[in-house]
Motif scaffolding. Structure first.
Motif, PDB file in Angstrom:
ATOM      1  N   THR A   6      88.257  10.673 -82.396  1.00 23.75           N
ATOM      2  CA  THR A   6      87.260  10.285 -83.382  1.00 23.75           C
ATOM      3  C   THR A   6      87.524  11.049 -84.677  1.00 23.75           C
ATOM      4  O   THR A   6      87.885  12.223 -84.651  1.00 23.75           O
ATOM      5  CB  THR A   6      85.817  10.529 -82.881  1.00 23.75           C
ATOM      6  OG1 THR A   6      84.896  10.076 -83.876  1.00 23.75           O
ATOM      7  CG2 THR A   6      85.554  11.982 -82.591  1.00 23.75           C
ATOM      8  N   LEU A  25      78.307  17.241 -80.402  1.00 16.99           N
ATOM      9  CA  LEU A  25      79.270  16.282 -79.865  1.00 16.99           C
ATOM     10  C   LEU A  25      79.909  16.806 -78.583  1.00 16.99           C
ATOM     11  O   LEU A  25      80.041  16.071 -77.599  1.00 16.99           O
ATOM     12  CB  LEU A  25      80.370  15.996 -80.892  1.00 16.99           C
ATOM     13  CG  LEU A  25      80.002  15.176 -82.095  1.00 16.99           C
ATOM     14  CD1 LEU A  25      81.170  15.130 -83.068  1.00 16.99           C
ATOM     15  CD2 LEU A  25      79.613  13.789 -81.688  1.00 16.99           C
ATOM     16  N   LEU A  74      78.526   8.237 -78.313  1.00 16.73           N
ATOM     17  CA  LEU A  74      78.954   9.015 -79.482  1.00 16.73           C
ATOM     18  C   LEU A  74      78.631   8.276 -80.778  1.00 16.73           C
ATOM     19  O   LEU A  74      78.162   8.873 -81.743  1.00 16.73           O
ATOM     20  CB  LEU A  74      80.450   9.286 -79.424  1.00 16.73           C
ATOM     21  CG  LEU A  74      80.915  10.407 -78.512  1.00 16.73           C
ATOM     22  CD1 LEU A  74      82.425  10.482 -78.514  1.00 16.73           C
ATOM     23  CD2 LEU A  74      80.330  11.724 -78.939  1.00 16.73           C
ATOM     24  N   PHE A  78      76.414   9.525 -83.937  1.00 21.96           N
ATOM     25  CA  PHE A  78      76.879   9.540 -85.328  1.00 21.96           C
ATOM     26  C   PHE A  78      75.918   8.773 -86.243  1.00 21.96           C
ATOM     27  O   PHE A  78      75.644   9.199 -87.360  1.00 21.96           O
ATOM     28  CB  PHE A  78      78.267   8.922 -85.442  1.00 21.96           C
ATOM     29  CG  PHE A  78      79.389   9.810 -84.974  1.00 21.96           C
ATOM     30  CD1 PHE A  78      79.465  11.134 -85.355  1.00 21.96           C
ATOM     31  CD2 PHE A  78      80.387   9.311 -84.148  1.00 21.96           C
ATOM     32  CE1 PHE A  78      80.506  11.959 -84.936  1.00 21.96           C
ATOM     33  CE2 PHE A  78      81.436  10.109 -83.724  1.00 21.96           C
ATOM     34  CZ  PHE A  78      81.493  11.434 -84.111  1.00 21.96           C
TER      35      PHE A  78
END
Length: 107
Positions: A6, A25, A74, A78
């Motif tokens: 990422t 994260l 994820l 974000f």
């Protein structure tokens, strides 16, 4: 398991909070039976185009492994975190075995 990477951009006014974002994260990845392989902080760079009237952002590249259910979680993280202004999650390998990599390094 699959291997992913990422790339995300932290808001230039919130750079001092980047470690909190990384910790959040990492915690999410580890809670979902994954693991972080590498974190590469590229630092402050010029954006290709202005985002929220800002011309710079703090770039961070992270490699990790996990199940197929992990990337949507994820991406949600974000989206709701206002410190992250852009992100992308990319699958690198379909079949990834972290144990095999550890054995190869030991030899």
């Amino acid at each position: 398991m699959r291997k992913y990477e990422t790339l995300f951009i932290v808001h230039p006014d919130r750079v001092e909070e980047r470690q909190e974002v990384l910790d959040k994260l990492t915690r999410l990845i580890e809670e979902n039976d994954g693991g972080v392989l590498k974190v590469d902080e590229w630092g402050m760079r010029k954006l290709a185009y202005p985002i929220e009237k800002k011309r710079q952002g703090y770039y961070i590249l992270m490699e990790f492994y996990g199940n197929a259910e992990l990337p949507p979680k994820l991406e949600y993280l974000f989206r709701v975190d206002e410190r992250v202004i852009r992100f992308i999650v990319v699958k690198l390998e379909d079949r990834y075995q972290p144990e095999a990599e550890v054995v190869a390094e030991a030899a």
